[in-house]
Each structure stands twice: as C-alpha cells, then as structure tokens.
Design a protein around this motif. Structure first.
Motif, PDB file in Angstrom:
ATOM      1  N   MET A 117       0.861  -1.176   0.000  1.00  7.45           N
ATOM      2  CA  MET A 117       0.000   0.000   0.000  1.00  7.45           C
ATOM      3  C   MET A 117       0.899   1.227   0.000  1.00  7.45           C
ATOM      4  N   ILE A 118       0.848   2.004  -1.072  1.00  8.72           N
ATOM      5  CA  ILE A 118       1.743   3.139  -1.227  1.00  8.72           C
ATOM      6  C   ILE A 118       0.958   4.448  -1.239  1.00  8.72           C
ATOM      7  N   ASN A 119       1.670   5.538  -1.155  1.00  4.60           N
ATOM      8  CA  ASN A 119       1.056   6.878  -1.176  1.00  4.60           C
ATOM      9  C   ASN A 119      -0.007   7.046  -0.090  1.00  4.60           C
ATOM     10  N   ILE A 120       0.308   6.569   1.097  1.00  2.00           N
ATOM     11  CA  ILE A 120      -0.627   6.712   2.217  1.00  2.00           C
ATOM     12  C   ILE A 120      -0.583   8.163   2.713  1.00  2.00           C
ATOM     13  N   PHE A 128      -1.755   3.022   9.511  1.00  2.00           N
ATOM     14  CA  PHE A 128      -1.193   1.981   8.644  1.00  2.00           C
ATOM     15  C   PHE A 128       0.325   1.977   8.755  1.00  2.00           C
ATOM     16  N   THR A 129       0.788   1.475   9.872  1.00  2.00           N
ATOM     17  CA  THR A 129       2.221   1.378  10.118  1.00  2.00           C
ATOM     18  C   THR A 129       2.791   0.159   9.398  1.00  2.00           C
ATOM     19  N   MET A 219      -9.041   4.117  18.640  1.00  2.00           N
ATOM     20  CA  MET A 219      -9.130   3.640  17.262  1.00  2.00           C
ATOM     21  C   MET A 219      -7.976   2.722  16.912  1.00  2.00           C
ATOM     22  N   LEU A 220      -6.778   3.087  17.344  1.00  2.00           N
ATOM     23  CA  LEU A 220      -5.618   2.238  17.093  1.00  2.00           C
ATOM     24  C   LEU A 220      -5.810   0.859  17.722  1.00  2.00           C
TER      25      LEU A 220
END
Length: 330
Positions: A117-120, A128-129, A219-220
């Motif tokens: 997953m790129i460009n986060i 999204f770690t 949330m995490l």
C-alpha cells in the motif's frame, strides 16, 4: 509543581492532541473510505477485480517462482484494473503486488505474493504502520491462496465437463469427479464462512467504532483488535491448524495440476488420483475433530456450512468409496 496537577495537565494536552488527530483522520483524510479500500484489496473485498486477476494470473500464481514471475504478476494485476474499469481510479496508484520470498524457501508464486500500500496520506500513516501492513499482508496471502484454490477447482470442473463430452464416461473417471466435488464443497464452505461470518461481520464492527467518534488511541486499539480477530478466525494464529489448512489447499491444487496436465482423462494415472484422495482423507480426518473441539463459538458457523455427516463418512474411509456418484457440486 503539584504532581497531581501536572498529570492532569498532561492528560488534558494528550486528549486535545488525540482529538485533533482524530479529526484529521476522519474528516480530512476520510478514514472510513481508506478502511474500505484496505478491505477491498488486502481482504479481497473487490470481488470483480480479483476474478479478473485470477482469470489471467492463475497459472503464474500456481507456478514456481522464476525471473519473469514478478513482471508477469504485475502485468496481470494492472490488466485486471483495466478489465473492471478501475484504471482511472486511485487503486492502481495506491497498491502494488510483489513477490517476496521469506526464509521458508517458498517456491510457488502464490505463497510469496505480497501487496504494498503506497502513497498513504500522512495522517493515516499513524494507523497503517509497517507492522499493521505486514499483518494485513499475512491475511492477504492466505485469502489469495484460498481464492486461487477455489478458482482452480472451478477450472478443474470445466476441464472435466469438456473431457466428459469428448470421451465416453467410464467408471474409472468417477473417482476424479467425486474427489473434486468434495474438495469444492469444503473449499466453498470455508470461503463462504470467511467472507460472511468473519470478514464482513468484523469489518462492520470496526466501522461502528469509527463512527462512534472515539479517540485516536481507542481507534488504534480497535484496528489492532480487528486484525487480531480476523487472524484468529482464519486460523493464522494456530500453527498446527493453519499448516493443515494450507496442506488442504495444496492437495486441491495438486488435483487441478493433474487434471489440467492431460488432454484426455484416459491418460491420467489413477494411482495419482488415489494418492490425492488418501491425502485429502487424512487432512479432513485431522481437521474435523480439532475444529469441533475448539471452544470458539464462531467455528460453529463454519461447521454448519460444511456437510458434517458427509465429512464424517470421509474420515472412515477412502473418499471415492464413501460418496455416491450422484453427489455433485458445480
């Protein structure tokens, strides 16, 4: 300075920052939309895309890793976006499929496939770690192999139907038909359970937490619980069961390779079919008692989807002898 007052001040600052980040995630970065996107790709939620992908990539995925495998799988991935009219969406620029061989000396492409997953967007990098993406990828790899197996069994059925029309039906062909039918039933039940009873229900629960305006820390935690729940209910956290299910998938794929290798069913060695039948019987005989003994109410849903009496009969003897020839699954 008063220690109590100091602690209260820190807590107040923490809550304020948490609410600010939460606002950035939910309002500006559209967290719910990103979660849907992650589900569509990592959890194979975008069914039409993965159908198109498998139509072109199945042979590559089931083959051994070669120097051309990365480019072949990437091309199939890009072509699938075009096939379902998603080329102009944000998905092609947000996800890449790669082949990553780990220390287990994986040889099949499907066992080494990984989604990047790129460009986060920056606020979402908190959620999204690297560790979270690795957990998503582990689930993705299992779901992809399960979907590939189901697709391969469907192709196997089409091959058998074509062969049946071209050749006079003989009793010796029945064993292949019945073994494939039983495999399709088990894999279909597992796929249905995971899609409906695991992924959809867990994701809806996660969305309810997002919409309840929780803090960032909450949330995490809920997102982590979401991934843990899926991993547990797809048997990723139980090594022995996970290994047996993977063996089950491999046995099903071995039947597909066997059937697709020969132009005529008369050329298929019946000894190979008998070996596959015996391997399948052993796996089912192991899995059923284990799944039945696990104290997890969710597994009851899976067992309800599987024809339990049929599977019990399978555990008592050879599959080709346990099922009537009228037993059919498309």
């Amino acid at each position: 300075m008063d220690p109590v007052l100091f602690e209260q001040t820190l807590a107040h600052i923490h809550d304020g920052l948490s609410q600010k980040v939460w606002y950035l995630l939910t309002r500006q970065a559209d967290l719910e939309a990103i979660l849907h996107t992650a589900k569509d790709m990592f959890l194979l939620g975008k069914g039409d895309f993965f159908v198109a992908f498998l139509e072109e990539a199945t042979d590559t995925l089931l083959g051994a890793i070669t120097s051309t495998s990365p480019s072949e799988i990437e091309t199939s991935f890009d072509n699938a976006f075009a096939e379902v009219n998603l080329s102009r969406s944000s998905l092609p620029s947000s996800f890449l499929i790669r082949i990553i061989q780990d220390e287990s000396d994986t040889t099949a492409v499907v066992d080494a496939a990984a989604l990047s997953m790129i460009n986060i967007p920056k606020p979402l990098q908190v959620l999204f770690t690297k560790d979270v993406l690795q957990r998503y990828n582990k689930i993705f790899r299992f779901l992809l192999k399960l979907r590939v197996t189901q697709h391969a069994l469907d192709l196997c059925w089409k091959i058998q139907m074509k062969q049946r029309r071209a050749h006079k039906w003989k009793q010796q062909f029945a064993s292949m038909w019945i073994v494939r039918s039983h495999m399709a039933h088990i894999i279909g039940s597992l796929q249905s359970y995971i899609h409906s009873d695991v992924l959809e229900s867990s994701f809806q629960e996660l969305l309810s937490h997002v919409r309840s305006k929780l803090s960032l820390s909450s949330m995490l935690q809920h997102h982590s619980d979401f991934l843990e729940n899926i991993s547990r209910r797809t048997f990723q956290t139980t090594n022995k069961v996970n290994k047996e299910i993977d063996t089950l998938l491999c046995v099903c794929l071995d039947l597909y390779r066997l059937v697709s290798r020969y132009a005529s069913p008369t050329l298929i060695p019946m000894e190979a079919v008998a070996t596959i039948s015996e391997r399948l019987t052993k796996i089912v005989s192991f899995l059923l008692p284990v799944l039945t003994s696990v104290s997890d109410r969710h597994l009851a849903q899976l067992l309800l989807r599987v024809d339990f009496n049929q599977s019990q009969e399978t555990s008592r003897g050879d599959i080709t002898q346990s099922f009537p020839l009228s037993y059919r699954y498309p």
